[in-house]
Design a protein around this motif. Structure first.
Motif, PDB file in Angstrom:
ATOM      1  N   GLU A  49     -13.473  12.167   1.800  1.00 36.49           N
ATOM      2  CA  GLU A  49     -12.070  12.455   1.539  1.00 36.49           C
ATOM      3  C   GLU A  49     -11.400  11.219   0.928  1.00 36.49           C
ATOM      4  OE1 GLU A  49      -8.621  13.562   0.770  1.00 36.49           O
ATOM      5  OE2 GLU A  49      -9.992  15.088   1.559  1.00 36.49           O
ATOM      6  N   HIS A  50     -11.079  11.306  -0.345  1.00 37.59           N
ATOM      7  CA  HIS A  50     -10.479  10.145  -1.024  1.00 37.59           C
ATOM      8  C   HIS A  50      -9.340  10.561  -1.952  1.00 37.59           C
ATOM      9  CE1 HIS A  50     -14.107  11.270  -3.595  1.00 37.59           C
ATOM     10  NE2 HIS A  50     -13.063  11.582  -4.373  1.00 37.59           N
ATOM     11  N   ARG A  51      -8.735  11.687  -1.710  1.00 36.35           N
ATOM     12  CA  ARG A  51      -7.696  12.191  -2.612  1.00 36.35           C
ATOM     13  C   ARG A  51      -6.535  11.205  -2.766  1.00 36.35           C
ATOM     14  NH1 ARG A  51      -3.047  15.215  -2.785  1.00 36.35           N
ATOM     15  NH2 ARG A  51      -2.900  16.634  -4.567  1.00 36.35           N
ATOM     16  N   ASN A  52      -6.216  10.472  -1.709  1.00 31.67           N
ATOM     17  CA  ASN A  52      -5.088   9.546  -1.755  1.00 31.67           C
ATOM     18  C   ASN A  52      -5.520   8.094  -1.897  1.00 31.67           C
ATOM     19  OD1 ASN A  52      -3.344  11.716  -1.460  1.00 31.67           O
ATOM     20  ND2 ASN A  52      -3.231  11.523   0.770  1.00 31.67           N
ATOM     21  N   HIS A  53      -6.738   7.876  -2.306  1.00 37.89           N
ATOM     22  CA  HIS A  53      -7.281   6.521  -2.332  1.00 37.89           C
ATOM     23  C   HIS A  53      -7.144   5.856  -3.706  1.00 37.89           C
ATOM     24  CE1 HIS A  53      -8.567   7.688   1.601  1.00 37.89           C
ATOM     25  NE2 HIS A  53      -9.241   6.575   1.801  1.00 37.89           N
ATOM     26  N   ALA A  54      -7.742   4.677  -3.836  1.00 31.77           N
ATOM     27  CA  ALA A  54      -7.485   3.777  -4.967  1.00 31.77           C
ATOM     28  C   ALA A  54      -8.122   4.243  -6.268  1.00 31.77           C
ATOM     29  CB  ALA A  54      -7.986   2.371  -4.630  1.00 31.77           C
ATOM     30  N   VAL A  55      -7.412   3.960  -7.361  1.00 30.77           N
ATOM     31  CA  VAL A  55      -7.958   4.164  -8.706  1.00 30.77           C
ATOM     32  C   VAL A  55      -8.004   2.853  -9.492  1.00 30.77           C
ATOM     33  CG1 VAL A  55      -7.231   6.573  -8.840  1.00 30.77           C
ATOM     34  CG2 VAL A  55      -5.678   4.781  -9.650  1.00 30.77           C
ATOM     35  N   LEU A  56      -7.442   1.805  -8.934  1.00 26.95           N
ATOM     36  CA  LEU A  56      -7.456   0.487  -9.576  1.00 26.95           C
ATOM     37  C   LEU A  56      -7.957  -0.561  -8.586  1.00 26.95           C
ATOM     38  CD1 LEU A  56      -3.975   0.568 -11.358  1.00 26.95           C
ATOM     39  CD2 LEU A  56      -6.183   0.434 -12.532  1.00 26.95           C
ATOM     40  N   GLY A  57      -8.786  -1.476  -9.070  1.00 25.32           N
ATOM     41  CA  GLY A  57      -9.189  -2.634  -8.283  1.00 25.32           C
ATOM     42  C   GLY A  57     -10.047  -2.353  -7.072  1.00 25.32           C
ATOM     43  N   ALA A  58     -10.604  -1.176  -6.943  1.00 24.62           N
ATOM     44  CA  ALA A  58     -11.438  -0.852  -5.787  1.00 24.62           C
ATOM     45  C   ALA A  58     -12.881  -1.308  -6.031  1.00 24.62           C
ATOM     46  CB  ALA A  58     -11.388   0.645  -5.503  1.00 24.62           C
ATOM     47  N   SER A  59     -13.737  -1.096  -5.058  1.00 23.77           N
ATOM     48  CA  SER A  59     -15.157  -1.393  -5.202  1.00 23.77           C
ATOM     49  C   SER A  59     -15.943  -0.364  -4.412  1.00 23.77           C
ATOM     50  CB  SER A  59     -15.483  -2.807  -4.690  1.00 23.77           C
ATOM     51  OG  SER A  59     -15.545  -2.836  -3.267  1.00 23.77           O
ATOM     52  N   GLU A  60     -17.247  -0.399  -4.526  1.00 27.59           N
ATOM     53  CA  GLU A  60     -18.077   0.544  -3.779  1.00 27.59           C
ATOM     54  C   GLU A  60     -17.986   0.303  -2.279  1.00 27.59           C
ATOM     55  OE1 GLU A  60     -22.235  -2.065  -4.102  1.00 27.59           O
ATOM     56  OE2 GLU A  60     -21.966  -0.205  -5.240  1.00 27.59           O
ATOM     57  N   HIS A  61     -17.418  -0.848  -1.897  1.00 32.32           N
ATOM     58  CA  HIS A  61     -17.336  -1.199  -0.475  1.00 32.32           C
ATOM     59  C   HIS A  61     -16.046  -0.721   0.185  1.00 32.32           C
ATOM     60  CE1 HIS A  61     -20.879  -3.707  -0.994  1.00 32.32           C
ATOM     61  NE2 HIS A  61     -20.312  -4.201  -2.078  1.00 32.32           N
ATOM     62  N   CYS A  62     -15.023  -0.383  -0.609  1.00 34.89           N
ATOM     63  CA  CYS A  62     -13.763   0.087  -0.038  1.00 34.89           C
ATOM     64  C   CYS A  62     -12.875   0.654  -1.135  1.00 34.89           C
ATOM     65  CB  CYS A  62     -13.028  -1.044   0.675  1.00 34.89           C
ATOM     66  SG  CYS A  62     -11.478  -0.543   1.464  1.00 34.89           S
ATOM     67  N   VAL A  63     -12.297   1.822  -0.881  1.00 35.12           N
ATOM     68  CA  VAL A  63     -11.395   2.448  -1.843  1.00 35.12           C
ATOM     69  C   VAL A  63     -10.046   2.771  -1.200  1.00 35.12           C
ATOM     70  CG1 VAL A  63     -13.221   3.376  -3.315  1.00 35.12           C
ATOM     71  CG2 VAL A  63     -12.397   4.726  -1.365  1.00 35.12           C
ATOM     72  N   ALA A  64      -9.744   2.126  -0.084  1.00 35.77           N
ATOM     73  CA  ALA A  64      -8.472   2.352   0.604  1.00 35.77           C
ATOM     74  C   ALA A  64      -7.331   1.712  -0.175  1.00 35.77           C
ATOM     75  CB  ALA A  64      -8.517   1.785   2.016  1.00 35.77           C
ATOM     76  N   VAL A  65      -6.105   2.182   0.073  1.00 31.65           N
ATOM     77  CA  VAL A  65      -4.934   1.620  -0.588  1.00 31.65           C
ATOM     78  C   VAL A  65      -4.043   0.916   0.424  1.00 31.65           C
ATOM     79  CG1 VAL A  65      -4.928   3.353  -2.416  1.00 31.65           C
ATOM     80  CG2 VAL A  65      -3.567   3.745  -0.352  1.00 31.65           C
ATOM     81  N   HIS A  66      -3.258  -0.031  -0.079  1.00 33.51           N
ATOM     82  CA  HIS A  66      -2.286  -0.722   0.765  1.00 33.51           C
ATOM     83  C   HIS A  66      -1.062   0.172   0.922  1.00 33.51           C
ATOM     84  CE1 HIS A  66       0.455  -3.878   2.187  1.00 33.51           C
ATOM     85  NE2 HIS A  66      -0.647  -4.510   2.543  1.00 33.51           N
ATOM     86  N   PRO A  67      -0.511   0.306   2.136  1.00 36.27           N
ATOM     87  CA  PRO A  67       0.543   1.283   2.364  1.00 36.27           C
ATOM     88  C   PRO A  67       1.973   0.790   2.161  1.00 36.27           C
ATOM     89  CG  PRO A  67      -0.168   0.394   4.461  1.00 36.27           C
ATOM     90  CD  PRO A  67      -1.031  -0.242   3.409  1.00 36.27           C
ATOM     91  N   SER A  68       2.175  -0.519   1.938  1.00 34.55           N
ATOM     92  CA  SER A  68       3.541  -1.045   1.926  1.00 34.55           C
ATOM     93  C   SER A  68       4.327  -0.628   0.681  1.00 34.55           C
ATOM     94  CB  SER A  68       3.513  -2.575   2.012  1.00 34.55           C
ATOM     95  OG  SER A  68       4.812  -3.117   1.895  1.00 34.55           O
ATOM     96  N   ASP A  69       5.540  -0.119   0.879  1.00 36.73           N
ATOM     97  CA  ASP A  69       6.479   0.097  -0.216  1.00 36.73           C
ATOM     98  C   ASP A  69       7.211  -1.211  -0.530  1.00 36.73           C
ATOM     99  OD1 ASP A  69       6.551   3.182  -0.716  1.00 36.73           O
ATOM    100  OD2 ASP A  69       6.660   2.981   1.448  1.00 36.73           O
ATOM    101  N   MET A  70       7.648  -1.903   0.504  1.00 34.80           N
ATOM    102  CA  MET A  70       8.338  -3.168   0.328  1.00 34.80           C
ATOM    103  C   MET A  70       7.514  -4.149  -0.492  1.00 34.80           C
ATOM    104  SD  MET A  70       9.336  -6.003   3.215  1.00 34.80           S
ATOM    105  CE  MET A  70      10.253  -4.851   4.220  1.00 34.80           C
ATOM    106  N   GLY A  71       6.214  -4.212  -0.210  1.00 34.91           N
ATOM    107  CA  GLY A  71       5.344  -5.145  -0.905  1.00 34.91           C
ATOM    108  C   GLY A  71       5.276  -4.901  -2.398  1.00 34.91           C
ATOM    109  N   VAL A  72       5.441  -3.658  -2.817  1.00 34.49           N
ATOM    110  CA  VAL A  72       5.401  -3.332  -4.245  1.00 34.49           C
ATOM    111  C   VAL A  72       6.600  -3.958  -4.955  1.00 34.49           C
ATOM    112  CG1 VAL A  72       5.307  -1.483  -5.942  1.00 34.49           C
ATOM    113  CG2 VAL A  72       4.165  -1.196  -3.732  1.00 34.49           C
ATOM    114  N   ALA A  73       7.787  -3.789  -4.376  1.00 34.43           N
ATOM    115  CA  ALA A  73       8.981  -4.374  -4.973  1.00 34.43           C
ATOM    116  C   ALA A  73       8.916  -5.903  -4.953  1.00 34.43           C
ATOM    117  CB  ALA A  73      10.230  -3.883  -4.235  1.00 34.43           C
TER     118      ALA A  73
END
Length: 330
Positions: A144-168
């Motif tokens: 299950e990876h529908r909400n996972h990373a499309v940039l900067g990932a690797s075969e070892h992890c495709v999770a995304v960072h959840p922070s909204d504040m961090g983006v700004a």
């Protein structure tokens, strides 16, 4: 939940000493992420060092026209601060989009930056996860990876960072201040989060035992014309499936300066440098905005079930930049 010791720190040196005394201790801010992970058995600290009473809750202007935000400022206080809303509106919008009012009242700035991924495999201790147990595998790659990373990932992890504040904060080149037993230090937020590579369990460049004490936003006139837009699967409180923090300076129909960062597409807030290069000096129109999005997303490597994020982010870039360009010419 594992039994743990609880201590409340009243000053920074005391907090550092309490953490240093126990290698399995953790700092506790609002607890909106850490406590959930403790309940799930993902985090098992022997001691919690409560840092909410530290004198680090202020939000104030710096001498050069920037903004200094204390690490224990709550998300609610940050979003409501008049200088944040006037000079960095995308930051206020990101904080308000990030959680329910109850959570914003508890969550702290420092804790928000260090929150961990919401990947279901990470949160389930019965499943392998390289971020939780290095070398155990990443079942999300083939699962299950529908909400996972499309940039900067690797075969070892495709999770995304959840922070909204961090983006700004990433869009505005924030600098994170911290203290250790050896003294103070600083990290540009672009360097705070480590690339996934083959060590996804190493998430930040903070030294061991470091306590985040604040975040400084440098002066950024462009930030006054900024926006944070978040797309989620339901209208109520939910984590992003794609987001953007953008700021635009347009004069005589030409982009003079642009700041862009993406959320929910990588293991860290993603600064869109390639897009910024295309935008700067180009006409402020839909064609330029689409070209900028394409330049950034050319590096995307979607998995079988999350390719929609590439289209989503392209549309998001064009829509938000178009709105900002129209506002800049009014």
């Amino acid at each position: 939940m594992k039994e743990f010791d609880y201590r409340r720190a009243l000053d920074v040196s005391g907090a550092l000493a309490l953490l240093d005394a126990d290698p399995d201790a953790r700092f506790l801010g609002g607890g909106t992420n850490l406590v959930d992970l403790m309940k799930a058995g993902v985090e098992r600290p022997a001691r919690l060092v409560d840092v909410r009473e530290l004198p680090l809750a202020g939000v104030e202007s710096t001498a050069d026209g920037g903004l200094r935000i204390g690490a224990t400022a709550t998300n609610s206080d940050l979003a409501a601060h008049p200088d944040v809303r006037r000079r960095y509106p995308a930051l206020a919008q990101a904080v308000l989009a990030g959680a329910s009012g109850q959570l914003r009242n508890m969550a702290t700035v420092g804790g928000n930056l260090l929150q961990r991924t919401r990947c279901g495999y990470f949160a389930d201790v019965t499943k392998p996860c390289n971020k939780r147990v290095p070398g155990s595998g990443c079942p999300a790659v083939g699962g299950e990876h529908r909400n996972h990373a499309v940039l900067g990932a690797s075969e070892h992890c495709v999770a995304v960072h959840p922070s909204d504040m961090g983006v700004a904060l990433t869009a505005f080149d924030a600098v994170v201040s911290y203290e250790t037993a050896d003294g103070p230090g600083e990290l540009p937020i672009a360097d705070l989060y480590l690339p996934v590579g083959d060590t996804p369990h190493r998430e930040t460049a903070l030294p061991p035992g470091a306590l985040i004490t604040g975040v400084t936003l440098p002066p950024a006139p462009t930030a006054a014309n900024s926006r944070y837009r978040k797309v989620r699967e339901r209208a109520s409180y939910a984590f992003a499936i794609g987001s953007i923090a953008a700021a635009l300076d347009v004069r005589d129909g030409v982009v003079r300066d642009a700041r862009l960062a993406f959320g929910a597409v990588a293991s860290r807030p993603w600064r869109a440098r390639a897009a910024e290069r295309v935008l700067t000096g180009a006409p402020a129109d839909a064609g330029t905005f689409a070209a900028a999005a394409d330049a950034e997303l050319a590096a995307a490597k979607p998995l079988p079930h999350n390719g929609y994020k590439v289209t989503l982010m392209r549309n998001l870039v064009v829509a938000v930049l178009t709105e900002l360009a129209e506002e800049a010419t009014r």
